[in-house]
Scaffold this motif. Sequence first.
Motif, mmCIF file in Angstrom:
data_model
loop_
_atom_site.group_PDB
_atom_site.id
_atom_site.type_symbol
_atom_site.label_atom_id
_atom_site.label_comp_id
_atom_site.label_asym_id
_atom_site.label_seq_id
_atom_site.Cartn_x
_atom_site.Cartn_y
_atom_site.Cartn_z
ATOM 1 N N ASP A 111 -8.246 36.592 0.524
ATOM 2 C CA ASP A 111 -8.461 37.992 0.938
ATOM 3 C C ASP A 111 -9.713 38.111 1.809
ATOM 4 O O ASP A 111 -9.750 38.877 2.765
ATOM 5 C CB ASP A 111 -8.673 38.891 -0.294
ATOM 6 N N PHE A 112 -10.734 37.350 1.433
ATOM 7 C CA PHE A 112 -11.999 37.388 2.172
ATOM 8 C C PHE A 112 -11.735 36.991 3.627
ATOM 9 O O PHE A 112 -12.095 37.711 4.573
ATOM 10 C CB PHE A 112 -13.002 36.420 1.506
ATOM 11 N N GLY A 113 -11.067 35.841 3.803
ATOM 12 C CA GLY A 113 -10.797 35.335 5.158
ATOM 13 C C GLY A 113 -9.908 36.294 5.936
ATOM 14 O O GLY A 113 -10.139 36.550 7.126
ATOM 15 N N ALA A 114 -8.898 36.863 5.263
ATOM 16 C CA ALA A 114 -7.959 37.767 5.953
ATOM 17 C C ALA A 114 -8.682 39.035 6.408
ATOM 18 O O ALA A 114 -8.454 39.533 7.513
ATOM 19 C CB ALA A 114 -6.810 38.117 5.002
ATOM 20 N N TRP A 115 -9.585 39.546 5.560
ATOM 21 C CA TRP A 115 -10.329 40.761 5.904
ATOM 22 C C TRP A 115 -11.212 40.520 7.132
ATOM 23 O O TRP A 115 -11.240 41.318 8.071
ATOM 24 C CB TRP A 115 -11.180 41.203 4.708
ATOM 25 N N VAL A 116 -11.908 39.386 7.126
ATOM 26 C CA VAL A 116 -12.789 39.055 8.248
ATOM 27 C C VAL A 116 -11.954 38.900 9.526
ATOM 28 O O VAL A 116 -12.313 39.417 10.588
ATOM 29 C CB VAL A 116 -13.603 37.767 7.937
ATOM 30 N N ALA A 117 -10.806 38.229 9.412
ATOM 31 C CA ALA A 117 -9.943 38.025 10.590
ATOM 32 C C ALA A 117 -9.498 39.374 11.158
ATOM 33 O O ALA A 117 -9.489 39.566 12.375
ATOM 34 C CB ALA A 117 -8.734 37.176 10.212
ATOM 35 N N ARG A 118 -9.155 40.321 10.281
ATOM 36 C CA ARG A 118 -8.726 41.650 10.760
ATOM 37 C C ARG A 118 -9.845 42.321 11.561
ATOM 38 O O ARG A 118 -9.612 42.918 12.597
ATOM 39 C CB ARG A 118 -8.328 42.544 9.578
ATOM 40 N N GLN A 119 -11.075 42.191 11.050
ATOM 41 C CA GLN A 119 -12.217 42.780 11.759
ATOM 42 C C GLN A 119 -12.342 42.199 13.165
ATOM 43 O O GLN A 119 -12.571 42.909 14.123
ATOM 44 C CB GLN A 119 -13.520 42.469 10.998
ATOM 45 N N TRP A 120 -12.232 40.873 13.246
ATOM 46 C CA TRP A 120 -12.436 40.216 14.540
ATOM 47 C C TRP A 120 -11.266 40.504 15.481
ATOM 48 O O TRP A 120 -11.439 40.606 16.682
ATOM 49 C CB TRP A 120 -12.612 38.701 14.361
ATOM 50 N N ARG A 121 -10.075 40.642 14.916
ATOM 51 C CA ARG A 121 -8.894 40.855 15.766
ATOM 52 C C ARG A 121 -8.957 42.191 16.494
ATOM 53 O O ARG A 121 -8.435 42.326 17.584
ATOM 54 C CB ARG A 121 -7.615 40.762 14.941
ATOM 55 N N ASP A 122 -9.624 43.174 15.877
ATOM 56 C CA ASP A 122 -9.637 44.483 16.554
ATOM 57 C C ASP A 122 -10.534 44.457 17.802
ATOM 58 O O ASP A 122 -10.549 45.389 18.603
ATOM 59 C CB ASP A 122 -9.961 45.628 15.577
ATOM 60 N N GLY A 123 -11.307 43.375 17.963
ATOM 61 C CA GLY A 123 -11.964 43.107 19.251
ATOM 62 C C GLY A 123 -13.311 43.766 19.472
ATOM 63 O O GLY A 123 -13.956 43.506 20.486
#
Length: 403
Positions: free
Chosen positions: A87-99
Amino acid sequence: MRIAMISEHASPLAALGGVDAGGQNLHVAELSAALARQGHEVRVYTRRDAVRQPATVEVTDGVTVVHVPAGPAEPIGKDQLLPYMGDFGAWVARQWRDGTWVPDVVHAHFWMSGLAAVRAGRECGVPVVQTYHALGTIKRRYQGVKDTSPRERVGYERALGRAVDRVIAQCRDEVAELVRLGVPRGRISVVPSGVDLQRFTPDGPQVPRDPERPRVLTVGRLVERKGYAELIQAMRLVPKAECVIVGGPPADQLARDPLARELRELARAHRVAGRVRLVGAVPREQMPRWYRSADVLACAPWYEPFGLTPLEAMACGVPVVATAVGGLTDTVVDELTGELVPPRDPAALGRTLRRLLDDPVRRLAYGTAAVDRVRQCYSWHRTADQLAMIYAAVSAAPTEVVA
Ligand code: UDP
């Protein structure tokens, strides 16, 4: 450069509070601050462990701490955190994906942070740098059944070493251990931790002490592997000197601490109780005063991944007698800034301490060389410089994006 740090259990904000912060909290706090001073923009991702924690906290100019919602918003021991790393990694990835904020590199601290970093890094094309801080193989070797790490730890540490773009070892001993684990040597760089040279200096106030009684100081968390029992036994061979132990729970709770009780009992059994003093936890800003009050720092762990306390003592001009283990064989130069003795050998430790306490000229020479060495090799500025070069190298290489 935009740099993301992941430190899943060790928040740099805890390091500022002082008392319950270990080496990793401090490392992440001081490294991030040093990188920000050099003009980099740093975000530190750590697990949210209280309901009232704000989503982000700006610590200093250029350093922001981001609290990641992964698992319940309450304190959880690090050995129970593995199930939340996905969950930690997925949350961080979502943040970065929004650009809005995408880092050039992510630096993971401890193996579980590495799992989250690899997940987010792969999804967003961000290269990953890994520092382990401690290795499961070593912990298991010395602690055996007392090791409460998840059983998957060693396997994940090996896989991480092959998956990330660069592994940072903090000393030569760690390189050897990583190679034995199966991490390719060419992927490992050695960059030691730094020490706060503004705080730890030879000149300044010191805690009051008895001038007639030589002082052996030792500092650290009150855990068995730090070797306090061996030091207490060694004191039989160091007549007249006092042994001051700094660390553990606050002074008023020492009587309830099982190891503190055992150590006091051991001191009585060896007839040195009158010369052994347990101080309890000392706040970070008071630490230089304690180092400066010592004639010698004894650092006698069974093993030590890096070991900050000898560097802090050296920065205060104090010679160090240390066991020849882990990072201590890099930081303490035998017969130049202190002396190295075999681990778990109270007789060798006692003889060496006695010889050094009887020799003020040698102590002065060691202390002077120690200050030089720390200023040359262990400033945070230097550590940040070396890491920034590595970040630049890995982010220049193309990183594969895995959808
Ligand atoms: N420390 C402190 N107060 C204490 C005992 C220790 O501030 O009462 C600090 C010490 O100065 C050092 C850190 O805790 O910076 C311990 O780091 P080290 O690498 O020696 O050991 P670790 O706790 O990471 O195993």
